[in-house]
Enzyme design. Structure first.
Site, PDB file in Angstrom:
ATOM      1  N   HIS A 163       0.848  -1.563   0.332  1.00 11.15           N
ATOM      2  CA  HIS A 163      -0.036   0.184   0.004  1.00 11.15           C
ATOM      3  C   HIS A 163       0.772   1.673   0.223  1.00 11.15           C
ATOM      4  CE1 HIS A 163      -3.848  -2.137   0.614  1.00 11.15           C
ATOM      5  NE2 HIS A 163      -3.144  -2.849   1.686  1.00 11.15           N
ATOM      6  N   ASP A 377       4.270   9.870  -1.586  1.00  8.48           N
ATOM      7  CA  ASP A 377       2.341   8.722  -0.926  1.00  8.48           C
ATOM      8  C   ASP A 377       1.963   7.761  -1.752  1.00  8.48           C
ATOM      9  OD1 ASP A 377       0.947   8.542   0.837  1.00  8.48           O
ATOM     10  OD2 ASP A 377      -0.514  10.421   0.664  1.00  8.48           O
TER      11      ASP A 377
END
Length: 749
Positions: A163, A377
């Protein structure tokens, strides 16, 4: 224990514990995107399960059900939380994978705990997955789990999704134990990433650090010894949000009213700019505040007309870097407000707390501009949530090009958040963007997110996983006893009595750890005189044959066991058979004996040299040479030398496709002949015409015997661990008691 077709493995379970007024515990579903995705997927399978930590240190709760999912908690104690989670996961991996925005911290004990915690997750997942089932492992905390599961369950499909970003090889190479992490991930059939660059970074690391062959997106993973090579696919699957759930909230009139109320509470400014982040150094909050402060200093933003609302959700506050970040952010907010806030309203409204989904949606609906300025991110779902929260097709998204969402949301104002001037310009442009231009950009953004929701993300991954890899045919390994489980002594005594009444029996046993306590110096081993005496006496009884089946070389076993010729000796895991008692049919065993030809001997010599080189690098390690194998012993290796030597040996094993490699208790054996104890005991039973077999063992190599025993046979495991044996005892003293009791019962027959 029931098994399941689809098992999700994540650091946390999808529920949080809530204590009720009467002290009882209620499990409430967590509001995460992964939970939402998996809920819908699991409704489409016959049986779904989730393995994860329940959120509190100490013993894990018993498995339970919540919202139709079977949940299997994994225990983490205070040390695990400190070293596995806060340490290696969040102070080592997190900063390294996020471009070293802060310096990673390396501690070897953190790695040790990371390994042991990953093994706990893997073991639980392997135990609850149905034959031929699917396991989906999530995120950087569990990167070793895929390989660990595969070693237990080669019949299942294994997927892994990362992730967070995967760093360039130049950064990843700094990670101690980097190759072990890569091999852990390559235990999966499919490895998924958020961005194309992450997939390519991973493939690059595999190519450069492991030297693996890569064809486009497929990695060829060599097997260990005679195990066949496998193929692993690396693909990109950008995660999304539950768009339907967000859209339902935007239809709620109470939330519309709450959005209007928020504007009033902020002094009814002309423009609201919003930042929503975990309080994390990767999110670019400091850069955002710096840009905002400069815009106020420049006089281009009037704090009476425009306010910045910064939501900073608490995060990892026991980690030093996060405590320091909070201090810096709050100091900066206070300074800016002190310099620029008009009386009665802030220039920055700073909110260091969590908001529920309804309040968050109201904030999105109230915001004219949302700043997503992450320095790095994996995805950033705030950007997607904002877009879906604006059915009025207004508002402006300022999005960092270093967030995964930037690959999809191209109609946003993309910025380099490290460039403060560019960030200031983008913010001003967002504040002055005409309604028509906002409508055009937001229409494009909404179409992208609404067409690619989190459910479609999960389905795409699982569909690809079904086409990836070639799992072995399902093999039901019978685990009769787990962990420390053991039937009572009365049950064992009943089983011994029944076995003793059988007309013809074979009593067979491993040597080290069973008949003799394990010692650091293998040559100093001393067999238990009670056990050995009972075995000798058993050979004198009618219808009884006795055998020792050991991993030791035959000559070495003979020397240390000191047994009479009435006891059959089998060494090297069945590759060597000694002289047989006259009542055994020798021709049955002769058919399975080996002959070492010139090629095998040359290969064995080469393996021995290589293992000796490994042993020389890790003082205390030793190499034992047997007629058909070479063994690396690490019991006396110093410090972490045992683990490092074993890792080096297994790395070497991947280059030997025609060799049987057997890892055991602080040993790795390389055999140029395919043999194991199960085959040997089965042949001994035939040679003895035995009606039933008793076998005692303590090692992973003994499981080959236990797995082949029938209901008439009796398997006894010494020590802890999952086993196919029907009974368990603790140590060599218990072994002596069992053998003496069997001798007594047989004499009474």
């Amino acid at each position: 224990m029931p098994t399941h077709d689809l098992v999700v493995v994540a650091n946390r379970l999808p529920v949080d514990a809530k204590t009720l007024p009467d002290g009882a515990t209620e499990w409430v579903t967590s509001p995460g995107g992964l939970v939402t995705a998996m809920e819908s997927v699991m409704r489409g399978v016959d049986s779904g399960a989730w393995v994860g930590w329940a959120g509190s240190p100490g013993e894990a709760p018993e498995p339970f059900e919540a919202d139709g999912m079977h949940l299997y908690p994994v225990a983490l104690d205070g040390t695990d939380i400190e070293k596995y989670y806060e340490g290696f996961s969040n102070a080592t991996l997190w900063p390294l994978y996020h471009d070293v925005i802060v310096d990673p911290v390396y501690h070897r004990t953190w790695w040790d705990t990371y390994v042991s915690a990953n093994r706990r997750f893997a073991h639980e997942a392997a135990a609850v997955t149905a034959p031929g089932g699917t396991i989906w492992v999530h995120d950087y905390q569990l990167q070793l789990v895929p390989e660990m599961i595969r070693s237990e369950r080669p019949d299942v499909r294994i997927g892994f999704f990362n992730h967070i970003p995967f760093p360039p090889v130049e950064l990843f190479s700094q990670l101690p134990k980097r190759n072990q992490v890569l091999r852990g991930l390559l235990g999966a059939d499919l490895v998924g990433f958020q961005r194309e660059s992450d997939s390519l970074n991973f493939l690059n690391a595999v190519r450069q650090l492991l030297g693996s062959h890569i064809d486009q997106r497929t990695v060829t993973v060599p097997g260990i010894g005679a195990v066949e090579p496998r193929e692993v696919t690396a693909q990109t699957f950008p995660i999304s949000i539950d768009t339907e759930a967000v859209a339902e909230l935007t239809d709620d009139q109470d939330i519309h009213e709450r959005a209007a109320q928020l504007r009033r509470e902020l002094g009814s400014p002309k423009k609201i700019v919003l930042g929503v982040d975990r309080l994390d150094y990767t999110k670019g909050i400091r850069h955002r505040l710096k840009a905002w402060g400069e815009l106020l200093n420049d006089g281009v933003i009037d704090p009476r007309e425009t306010v910045l609302v910064q939501v900073a959700t608490p995060s990892r506050e026991r980690v030093d870097a996060y405590r320091q970040l909070r201090d810096e952010v709050e100091l900066t907010v206070g300074r800016i407000n002190g310099d620029h806030a008009p009386i009665g309203r802030p220039a920055i409204s700073y909110l260091h707390r969590s908001f529920d989904r309804k309040d968050m949606t109201a904030l999105y609906m109230a915001a004219d501009v949302v700043l997503v300025t992450a320095l790095r991110d994996g995805m950033n779902l705030v950007a997607k949530e904002y877009v879906v929260s604006r059915p009025d097709v207004q508002g402006v998204l300022v999005l960092s090009e270093f967030a995964g969402a930037a690959d999809e949301l191209r109609a946003a104002l993309l910025v380099n958040p490290h460039d403060i001037d560019e960030l200031k310009s983008a913010t001003l442009r967002a504040l002055t963007m005409p309604a028509e231009e906002q409508h055009e950009a937001m229409t494009s953004l909404r179409r992208q997110v609404l067409d690619h929701d989190v459910q479609s993300w999960a389905r795409a991954f699982l569909e690809e996983l079904q086409n990836a890899g070639s799992p072995a045919a399902p093999v039901e390994r019978t685990v009769r006893l787990s962990g420390h489980d053991a039937p009572g002594r009365e049950q064992l005594d009943d089983a011994l009595a029944s076995f003793a009444r059988t007309p013809r029996i074979l009593v067979a046993s491993d040597f080290d750890g069973v008949l003799a306590p394990i010692v650091a110096d293998r040559d100093a081993v001393q067999a238990d005189p009670r056990s050995m005496g009972a075995l000798r006496d058993l050979t004198e009884l009618s219808g009884v044959n006795v055998a020792l089946v050991s991993g030791r070389a035959l000559e070495n076993l003979h020397h240390h066991a000191g047994m009479p010729s009435s006891v059959a000796l089998v060494g090297s895991h069945g590759a060597e058979v000694g002289a047989l008692p006259s009542d055994l049919h020798a021709d049955v065993l002769d058919a399975g004996t080996i002959t070492m030809d010139e090629n095998r001997q040359s290969l064995l010599d080469s393996i021995t040299r290589r293992l000796q080189n490994i042993a020389d690098q890790y003082p205390g390690s030793e190499v034992e040479v047997k007629p058909a194998s070479a063994v690396l012993h690490t019991r006396q290796a110093r410090g972490r030398g045992a683990g490092n030597a074993t890792e080096a040996a297994l790395e070497y094993a991947r280059t030997l496709p025609d060799v049987t490699v057997t890892p055991g208790k602080e040993v790795v054996e390389f055999s140029v002949v395919d043999s194991h104890k199960g085959t040997a005991v089965r042949a001994l039973a035939r040679a003895a015409a035995a009606d039933a077999v008793l076998y005692l063992g303590d090692d992973v190599t003994d499981e080959n015997v236990f797995a082949e025993l029938t209901d008439e046979d009796l398997g006894i495991r010494i020590g802890e661990g999952d086993t196919s044996a029907s009974f368990r005892i603790e140590d060599t003293d218990d072994v002596a008691e069992v053998l003496e009791r069997l001798l007594e019962l047989r004499r009474e027959r």
